[in-house]
Design a protein around this motif. Structure first.
Motif, mmCIF file in Angstrom:
data_model
loop_
_atom_site.group_PDB
_atom_site.id
_atom_site.type_symbol
_atom_site.label_atom_id
_atom_site.label_comp_id
_atom_site.label_asym_id
_atom_site.label_seq_id
_atom_site.Cartn_x
_atom_site.Cartn_y
_atom_site.Cartn_z
ATOM 1 N N MET A 111 7.664 0.769 3.368
ATOM 2 C CA MET A 111 7.581 1.981 4.210
ATOM 3 C C MET A 111 8.968 2.581 4.427
ATOM 4 N N THR B 94 4.722 -4.464 3.002
ATOM 5 C CA THR B 94 4.423 -3.057 3.318
ATOM 6 C C THR B 94 5.459 -2.470 4.269
ATOM 7 N N ASP B 95 5.892 -3.230 5.264
ATOM 8 C CA ASP B 95 6.833 -2.689 6.255
ATOM 9 C C ASP B 95 8.169 -2.311 5.605
ATOM 10 N N VAL C 133 -2.197 3.587 2.726
ATOM 11 C CA VAL C 133 -1.172 4.617 2.532
ATOM 12 C C VAL C 133 -1.571 5.951 3.146
ATOM 13 N N GLY D 24 3.676 7.648 3.422
ATOM 14 C CA GLY D 24 3.816 6.628 4.459
ATOM 15 C C GLY D 24 2.816 5.525 4.203
ATOM 16 N N MET D 25 2.904 4.463 4.978
ATOM 17 C CA MET D 25 1.934 3.370 4.822
ATOM 18 C C MET D 25 1.984 2.494 6.057
#
Ligand code: UTP
Length: 292
Positions: free
Chosen positions: A236, A232-233, A174, A188-189
Motif C-alpha cells: 500500500m 499488503t500494508d 484493492v 489503494g488496498m
C-alpha cells in the motif's frame, strides 16, 4: 528495466487450517493428484523464466528441501527396476545446484515478514512471490502473464480475482482505478476489510511481481490484520511511488490452504488428466448419487 529472475516461495506458515495433517507434514507438500502443491508453483515460476528460487521455510519443512534434491537410493532403485517414467518424473522436479536457496523465517510472523526474510538474496532486483496454496488452473501460466504486464508497465503487479462481497475479510482487497482489458490500475488496498469497509470486491491472490523497495517498507515490521506483518500494508505504501497494476486472473484459482478448496482442486486436476478423467468422472458421479 531489470528482468524478473528471482522468485520467493514463502512456505513458513503453520497451516493451522489443515491440522492435524500439517503437524509434521508441510502444507505445501500436500499432493494434488500426485504432485505436491509446491511443485506446481515452482513449475509456474520455471515456465515464467525464473532462474533463482528462494524458499522461506520454518521448522518441520525439510521435506520441501528433500523434494527438490537428489535421492540417490530411490533413483538407483527406479533405474534398476526399469521404471524410466517414474525416474523421469523424479528428475524433472529437481532444481539445479546453485539455483535454489533456503532461508529460515524462525517465527511465523506473517507473509510480509516471510518476504522480508529474503531481502539479502533479493538485493536490488525486482522479484516474484508465489504462494503455493493458491493453485491456479489457466491455459497460460499466471506468472508469465504478470511478467508481461511488468515488462510494459513496470512497477508492481499483483493478480486479482472477484470474490463475493461477504468474503472480503479473507483477502487483501484493492481500490481499482482505470482498466484496460484485464489490467487494472491500483489506487489503494486494504488487508482483510469488513464488507462495509471494502473498497471493491477485487481480491489479491497469491502471485506478485514486486520492486525491491518493498523490503524497505517491510523493515518497519509493523503489524496489521490478525496481528501479523502483512505484505499488503507495505505494498500500500508503494502506491504513488511506483506504477501499480493488477491483472485479473485468466483461469480458476483454488485455495488449497482450505479443505474444501484443496479437495475441489484434486478433482479438477484429476479430471484434466487423460489417464484418470474417465474413472474419476464415474466415481464422483456414483458418490453424488449415493449421497443424494
Ligand atoms: P496462510 O495465510 O495460508 O497461513 O499463508 P498458513 O499459516 O500457511 O495457514 P493457516 O491459515 O494457519 O491454515 C499464506 C502463505 O504464506 C506463507 C504460508 O506458508 C503460505 O504459503 N506464510 C504465512 C509464511 O511463509 N510465513 C508466515 O508467517 C505466514
Amino acid at each position: 528495466m531489470k528482468p524478473v529472475r528471482k522468485a520467493i516461495f514463502p512456505v513458513g506458515g503453520l497451516g493451522t487450517r489443515f491440522l492435524p495433517a500439517t503437524k509434521a507434514l508441510p502444507k505445501e507438500m500436500l499432493p494434488i493428484v500426485d504432485k505436491p502443491l509446491i511443485e506446481y508453483a515452482v513449475d509456474e515460476a520455471r515456465d515464467a523464466g525464473i532462474e533463482e528460487f528462494i524458499f522461506v521455510t520454518g521448522r518441520g519443512k525439510s521435506a520441501i528441501e528433500d523434494h527438490f534434491d537428489n535421492n540417490y537410493e530411490l533413483e538407483q532403485t527406479l533405474a534398476e527396476r526399469g521404471k524410466q517414467e517414474e525416474l523421469d518424473q523424479v528428475n524433472q522436479a529437481k532444481l539445479k545446484p546453485g539455483q535454489v536457496a533456503y532461508i529460515r523465517q524462525m517465527s511465523p510472523l506473517g507473509l510480509g515478514h516471510a518476504v522480508w526474510c529474503a531481502r539479502n538474496l533479493i538485493n536490488d532486483e525486482p522479484f516474484a512471490v508465489l504462494l503455493a496454496d493458491d493453485l491456479i488452473k489457466a491455459d497460460k501460466p499466471t506468472l508469465t502473464e504478470m511478467i508481461e504486464v511488468y515488462e510494459t508497465r513496470g512497477g508492481n503487479v499483483v493478480s486479482l480475482m472477484e470474490v463475493p462481497a461477504h468474503h472480503t475479510s479473507r483477502y487483501g482487497i484493492v481500490e481499482p482505478g482505470d482498466s484496460a482489458g484485464r489490467i487494472v490500475e491500483i489506487r489503494g488496498m486494504v488487508e482483510k476489510p469488513a464488507p462495509a469497509d471494502a473498497p471493491s470486491n477485487l481480491a489479491i491472490v497469491g502471485r506478485y511481481v514486486l520492486q525491491p523497495s518493498v523490503m524497505h517498507h517491510l523493515s518497519a515490521a509493523e503489524t496489521g490484520a490478525g496481528n501479523e506483518i502483512q505484505l499488503t500494508d507495505s505494498m500500500m505504501k508503494m502506491v504513488g511511488e511506483v506504477p501499480f497494476n493488477g491483472l485479473r486472473l485468466g483461469g480458476t484459482r483454488y485455495d488449497c490452504g482450505d479443505k474444501a478448496g484443496f479437495l475441489a482442486a484434486g478433482i479438477a486436476f484429476a479430471l484434466m488428466r487423460d489417464d484418470m478423467a474417465t474413472e474419476i468422472r464415474e466415481r464422483v458421479s456414483h458418490l453424488l448419487t449415493d449421497t443424494a
